[in-house]
Design an enzyme around this catalytic site. Structure first.
Site, PDB file in Angstrom:
ATOM      1  N   ARG A  23       0.827  -1.212   0.000  1.00  0.00           N
ATOM      2  CA  ARG A  23       0.000   0.000   0.000  1.00  0.00           C
ATOM      3  C   ARG A  23       0.861   1.263   0.000  1.00  0.00           C
ATOM      4  O   ARG A  23       0.517   2.265   0.605  1.00  0.00           O
ATOM      5  CB  ARG A  23      -0.957  -0.014   1.205  1.00  0.00           C
ATOM      6  CG  ARG A  23      -1.887  -1.235   1.196  1.00  0.00           C
ATOM      7  CD  ARG A  23      -2.927  -1.190   2.279  1.00  0.00           C
ATOM      8  NE  ARG A  23      -3.672  -2.440   2.348  1.00  0.00           N
ATOM      9  CZ  ARG A  23      -4.711  -2.747   1.596  1.00  0.00           C
ATOM     10  NH1 ARG A  23      -5.131  -1.888   0.690  1.00  0.00           N
ATOM     11  NH2 ARG A  23      -5.341  -3.899   1.739  1.00  0.00           N
TER      12      ARG A  23
ATOM     13  N   HIS B 255       2.365 -11.108  -5.842  1.00  0.00           N
ATOM     14  CA  HIS B 255       1.061 -10.463  -5.946  1.00  0.00           C
ATOM     15  C   HIS B 255       1.273  -8.963  -6.123  1.00  0.00           C
ATOM     16  O   HIS B 255       2.060  -8.354  -5.413  1.00  0.00           O
ATOM     17  CB  HIS B 255       0.240 -10.725  -4.682  1.00  0.00           C
ATOM     18  CG  HIS B 255      -1.223 -10.457  -4.827  1.00  0.00           C
ATOM     19  ND1 HIS B 255      -1.729  -9.196  -5.102  1.00  0.00           N
ATOM     20  CD2 HIS B 255      -2.307 -11.272  -4.740  1.00  0.00           C
ATOM     21  CE1 HIS B 255      -3.047  -9.268  -5.172  1.00  0.00           C
ATOM     22  NE2 HIS B 255      -3.422 -10.505  -4.958  1.00  0.00           N
TER      23      HIS B 255
ATOM     24  N   TYR C 248      -1.891  -3.468  -3.960  1.00  0.00           N
ATOM     25  CA  TYR C 248      -3.332  -3.189  -3.973  1.00  0.00           C
ATOM     26  C   TYR C 248      -3.670  -1.813  -4.550  1.00  0.00           C
ATOM     27  O   TYR C 248      -4.823  -1.527  -4.842  1.00  0.00           O
ATOM     28  CB  TYR C 248      -3.902  -3.311  -2.557  1.00  0.00           C
ATOM     29  CG  TYR C 248      -3.835  -4.719  -2.008  1.00  0.00           C
ATOM     30  CD1 TYR C 248      -4.335  -5.795  -2.738  1.00  0.00           C
ATOM     31  CD2 TYR C 248      -3.265  -4.985  -0.771  1.00  0.00           C
ATOM     32  CE1 TYR C 248      -4.272  -7.085  -2.247  1.00  0.00           C
ATOM     33  CE2 TYR C 248      -3.204  -6.272  -0.264  1.00  0.00           C
ATOM     34  CZ  TYR C 248      -3.708  -7.317  -1.004  1.00  0.00           C
ATOM     35  OH  TYR C 248      -3.643  -8.600  -0.516  1.00  0.00           O
TER      36      TYR C 248
ATOM     37  N   HIS D 223      -4.894  -8.026  -9.579  1.00  0.00           N
ATOM     38  CA  HIS D 223      -6.320  -7.822  -9.792  1.00  0.00           C
ATOM     39  C   HIS D 223      -6.480  -6.917 -11.009  1.00  0.00           C
ATOM     40  O   HIS D 223      -5.900  -5.818 -11.035  1.00  0.00           O
ATOM     41  CB  HIS D 223      -6.955  -7.168  -8.569  1.00  0.00           C
ATOM     42  CG  HIS D 223      -6.861  -8.008  -7.331  1.00  0.00           C
ATOM     43  ND1 HIS D 223      -7.216  -7.541  -6.088  1.00  0.00           N
ATOM     44  CD2 HIS D 223      -6.439  -9.278  -7.135  1.00  0.00           C
ATOM     45  CE1 HIS D 223      -7.033  -8.493  -5.189  1.00  0.00           C
ATOM     46  NE2 HIS D 223      -6.552  -9.550  -5.798  1.00  0.00           N
TER      47      HIS D 223
ATOM     48  N   GLU E  58      -6.364 -12.155 -11.986  1.00  0.00           N
ATOM     49  CA  GLU E  58      -7.093 -12.856 -10.930  1.00  0.00           C
ATOM     50  C   GLU E  58      -8.598 -12.580 -11.048  1.00  0.00           C
ATOM     51  O   GLU E  58      -9.002 -11.428 -11.265  1.00  0.00           O
ATOM     52  CB  GLU E  58      -6.589 -12.409  -9.557  1.00  0.00           C
ATOM     53  CG  GLU E  58      -7.218 -13.170  -8.400  1.00  0.00           C
ATOM     54  CD  GLU E  58      -6.540 -12.852  -7.070  1.00  0.00           C
ATOM     55  OE1 GLU E  58      -7.159 -13.131  -6.026  1.00  0.00           O
ATOM     56  OE2 GLU E  58      -5.409 -12.329  -7.078  1.00  0.00           O
TER      57      GLU E  58
ATOM     58  N   ASP F 191      -9.166 -17.747  -7.766  1.00  0.00           N
ATOM     59  CA  ASP F 191      -9.253 -17.724  -6.313  1.00  0.00           C
ATOM     60  C   ASP F 191     -10.565 -18.392  -5.907  1.00  0.00           C
ATOM     61  O   ASP F 191     -11.640 -17.966  -6.347  1.00  0.00           O
ATOM     62  CB  ASP F 191      -9.204 -16.271  -5.820  1.00  0.00           C
ATOM     63  CG  ASP F 191      -9.193 -16.148  -4.302  1.00  0.00           C
ATOM     64  OD1 ASP F 191     -10.107 -16.693  -3.659  1.00  0.00           O
ATOM     65  OD2 ASP F 191      -8.297 -15.487  -3.767  1.00  0.00           O
TER      66      ASP F 191
ATOM     67  N   HIS G 287     -13.123 -16.089  -4.230  1.00  0.00           N
ATOM     68  CA  HIS G 287     -13.710 -15.166  -5.196  1.00  0.00           C
ATOM     69  C   HIS G 287     -14.698 -15.880  -6.107  1.00  0.00           C
ATOM     70  O   HIS G 287     -15.758 -15.320  -6.441  1.00  0.00           O
ATOM     71  CB  HIS G 287     -12.612 -14.513  -6.034  1.00  0.00           C
ATOM     72  CG  HIS G 287     -11.622 -13.732  -5.229  1.00  0.00           C
ATOM     73  ND1 HIS G 287     -10.503 -13.133  -5.790  1.00  0.00           N
ATOM     74  CD2 HIS G 287     -11.559 -13.448  -3.898  1.00  0.00           C
ATOM     75  CE1 HIS G 287      -9.812 -12.513  -4.846  1.00  0.00           C
ATOM     76  NE2 HIS G 287     -10.427 -12.704  -3.688  1.00  0.00           N
TER      77      HIS G 287
ATOM     78  N   HIS H 197      -5.461 -19.590  -6.092  1.00  0.00           N
ATOM     79  CA  HIS H 197      -5.427 -19.119  -4.709  1.00  0.00           C
ATOM     80  C   HIS H 197      -6.428 -19.951  -3.918  1.00  0.00           C
ATOM     81  O   HIS H 197      -7.616 -20.004  -4.290  1.00  0.00           O
ATOM     82  CB  HIS H 197      -5.794 -17.632  -4.630  1.00  0.00           C
ATOM     83  CG  HIS H 197      -4.689 -16.719  -5.052  1.00  0.00           C
ATOM     84  ND1 HIS H 197      -4.888 -15.384  -5.310  1.00  0.00           N
ATOM     85  CD2 HIS H 197      -3.357 -16.950  -5.241  1.00  0.00           C
ATOM     86  CE1 HIS H 197      -3.730 -14.829  -5.652  1.00  0.00           C
ATOM     87  NE2 HIS H 197      -2.800 -15.762  -5.621  1.00  0.00           N
TER      88      HIS H 197
ATOM     89  N   ASP I  41     -15.492 -10.378  -0.641  1.00  0.00           N
ATOM     90  CA  ASP I  41     -14.131 -10.914  -0.700  1.00  0.00           C
ATOM     91  C   ASP I  41     -13.591 -11.010   0.719  1.00  0.00           C
ATOM     92  O   ASP I  41     -12.825 -10.174   1.175  1.00  0.00           O
ATOM     93  CB  ASP I  41     -13.260  -9.992  -1.559  1.00  0.00           C
ATOM     94  CG  ASP I  41     -11.833 -10.512  -1.701  1.00  0.00           C
ATOM     95  OD1 ASP I  41     -11.547 -11.631  -1.215  1.00  0.00           O
ATOM     96  OD2 ASP I  41     -10.998  -9.802  -2.284  1.00  0.00           O
TER      97      ASP I  41
ATOM     98  N   HIS J 212     -11.766 -13.848   3.024  1.00  0.00           N
ATOM     99  CA  HIS J 212     -11.155 -15.167   3.090  1.00  0.00           C
ATOM    100  C   HIS J 212     -11.343 -15.784   4.481  1.00  0.00           C
ATOM    101  O   HIS J 212     -11.389 -15.091   5.487  1.00  0.00           O
ATOM    102  CB  HIS J 212      -9.660 -15.078   2.782  1.00  0.00           C
ATOM    103  CG  HIS J 212      -9.360 -14.582   1.399  1.00  0.00           C
ATOM    104  ND1 HIS J 212      -8.085 -14.542   0.874  1.00  0.00           N
ATOM    105  CD2 HIS J 212     -10.163 -14.103   0.421  1.00  0.00           C
ATOM    106  CE1 HIS J 212      -8.119 -14.067  -0.348  1.00  0.00           C
ATOM    107  NE2 HIS J 212      -9.377 -13.781  -0.646  1.00  0.00           N
TER     108      HIS J 212
ATOM    109  N   GLU K 294      -3.984 -18.043   0.968  1.00  0.00           N
ATOM    110  CA  GLU K 294      -4.034 -16.647   1.425  1.00  0.00           C
ATOM    111  C   GLU K 294      -5.068 -16.495   2.555  1.00  0.00           C
ATOM    112  O   GLU K 294      -5.814 -15.535   2.598  1.00  0.00           O
ATOM    113  CB  GLU K 294      -4.444 -15.710   0.298  1.00  0.00           C
ATOM    114  CG  GLU K 294      -3.550 -15.679  -0.907  1.00  0.00           C
ATOM    115  CD  GLU K 294      -4.114 -14.767  -1.980  1.00  0.00           C
ATOM    116  OE1 GLU K 294      -3.338 -14.032  -2.595  1.00  0.00           O
ATOM    117  OE2 GLU K 294      -5.346 -14.797  -2.212  1.00  0.00           O
TER     118      GLU K 294
END
Length: 337
Positions: free
Chosen positions: A69, A102, A105, A142, A178, A211, A214, A248, A261, A263, A293
Site C-alpha cells: 500500500r 502479488h 493493492y 487484480h 485474478e 481464487d 472469489h 489461490h 471478498d 477469506h 491466502e
C-alpha cells in the site's frame, strides 16, 4: 499441537504418518505435480521470502515485491537479486515456475481517470521489471475496477491497453489476471477475463489465477467435486484451460454469491474441504502454484504450515469411488488441452 496450530482446524488433524517436512512435501510435489505454498512475508527484502516459504514447508510461494500500500520503493539492489536466486536454489524452490508475486493493492488499470491510471501503470510496469530482474515468470494482479465511473467494456479496454504496453517494455514475465468477488470489479465473470485476453497481443504472456473464495462469492459453486468440475468446464469453454496459471486456495467467510471478498481458513468457511480435496486430486491443477491466502490471526505463519500439511494429506487420501458414467465424463472433460 502448537506447531501445527490445531486449534485453528480442530476437526481435521494433520496425519502423523505423512512426512510433513519441506523435504517430504517436495517429494510429494514432484511425484503428484502439486506445488502448494502460501503468501509469505518479504519484510527486509524479497530475498527473505524463500526462507519464509521453507519455514512453512511450502513448495510454491507468493509475496509482495514492494510494500502493498505504498507507491514508492527503492530499486532492487544487485545483491538482493543474487541472494533471492541463491536462497531459492538452496531451498530447491523453482522460482521460475512456482513463485508468483502479488501486485500491490494500489494498482487499478481499469480506472477511467487517465492521470490516476498513468500513475498506477507506472507502478505496474515497475513490478513487472522487478520480476524480470529476479527471474520470476509469473506476476499476479487484480485486473481493476470501474470505480463506478465507466462501463465494464471501457474498463476492460483500459486494462488490456496497459498490459500490451507493459509487455512491450518488459522481457518475459507472464501477467496473471485474478478473478474477483465483487460485481463492480473486472474479472467477476469468466467472460470478462476472456475479453481482456482477446485484446492482448502476446497471448503467451497472459494467464489467469482462480481464487476459490472469489469464485464462490461471485456465484461459481465449488463446494463439491461435481459442481467444481462444471465450473472448470465452463472456464475451459469461456476462457480456455491453457490460460490457467495458478490457484489461490481460500475458504469463504461470505455466503454463496454474496459478492464479499472475505477469506477464511480452509474447512472453516462456507466452501468446505471438498473443494480443496478436488484441487489436490484433479490433474487440471497440476504443475501450477497453489497459494494459500487465508487469515493468519496469530501473525506467525503457523496456520500456513498447518494448512499446507492438510492439503498434502488430502492429496494422499484414497480416491473416492465414482460411478462409471461420472468417471468417464470426468476424465474425458477434465483433461488439459
Amino acid at each position: 499441537d502448537s506447531v501445527w496450530g490445531r486449534s485453528v482446524l480442530p476437526e481435521k488433524r494433520v496425519r502423523e504418518d505423512v512426512d510433513h517436512t519441506v523435504e517430504g512435501h517436495r517429494e510429494l510435489a514432484n511425484r503428484y505435480h502439486k506445488y502448494v505454498g502460501a503468501h509469505v512475508s518479504a519484510a527486509g527484502g524479497v530475498d527473505k521470502s524463500p526462507g519464509n516459504s521453507v519455514a512453512i514447508c511450502g513448495t510454491a510461494f507468493a509475496m509482495f515485491l514492494k510494500p502493498s500500500r505504498n507507491w514508492n520503493a527503492p530499486p532492487l539492489k544487485p545483491e538482493t537479486i543474487s541472494l533471492f536466486k541463491d536462497n531459492c536454489e538452496k531451498a530447491e524452490l523453482d522460482f521460475g515456475r512456482f513463485c508468483m508475486p502479488h501486485g500491490t493493492y494500489l494498482i487499478n488499470l481499469g480506472n477511467p481517470d487517465k492521470e490516476k491510471r498513468e500513475r498506477m501503470y507506472a507502478a505496474f510496469e515497475d513490478e513487472l521489471k522487478r520480476c524480470d530482474l529476479l527471474g520470476i515468470r509469473l506476476y499476479n494482479f487484480h485486473p481493476g475496477s470501474t470505480v463506478r465511473k465507466c462501463s465494464k467494456q471501457e474498463s476492460i479496454g483500459f486494462i488490456a491497453e496497459c498490459i500490451n504496453r507493459a509487455h512491450q517494455n518488459t522481457q518475459s514475465v507472464i501477467t496473471v489476471l485474478e478473478n474477483c468477488a465483487e460485481p463492480c470489479c473486472v474479472g467477476y465473470r469468466f467472460s470478462e477475463l476472456s475479453e481482456i485476453i482477446n485484446l492482448i497481443h502476446d497471448k503467451s504472456r497472459v494467464g489467469v489465477c482462480l481464487d476459490t473464495c472469489h469464485l464462490f462469492a461471485a456465484g461459481y459453486d465449488v463446494r463439491t467435486p461435481a459442481k467444481f468440475n462444471q465450473v472448470m468446464l465452463e472456464f475451459d469453454r469461456v476462457v480456455g484451460l491453457q490460460y490457467l496459471r495458478a490457484m489461490h486456495l481460500n475458504d469463504s467467510k461470505g455466503a454463496f454469491k454474496s459478492g464479499l471478498d472475505r477469506h477464511e481458513n480452509l474447512g472453516k468457511g462456507n466452501i468446505g474441504l471438498e473443494c480443496f480435496r478436488f484441487i489436490m486430486k484433479d490433474p487440471r491443477f497440476n504443475d501450477i502454484p497453489l497459494i494459500i491466502e487465508t487469515p493468519d490471526t496469530q501473525n506467525d505463519d503457523a496456520v500456513y504450515k498447518r494448512e499446507i500439511a492438510l492439503l498434502y494429506d488430502l492429496l494422499v487420501e484414497e480416491e473416492p469411488e465414482l460411478k462409471p458414467k461420472e468417471t468417464e465424463e470426468y476424465i474425458h472433460k477434465g483433461e488439459k488441452k
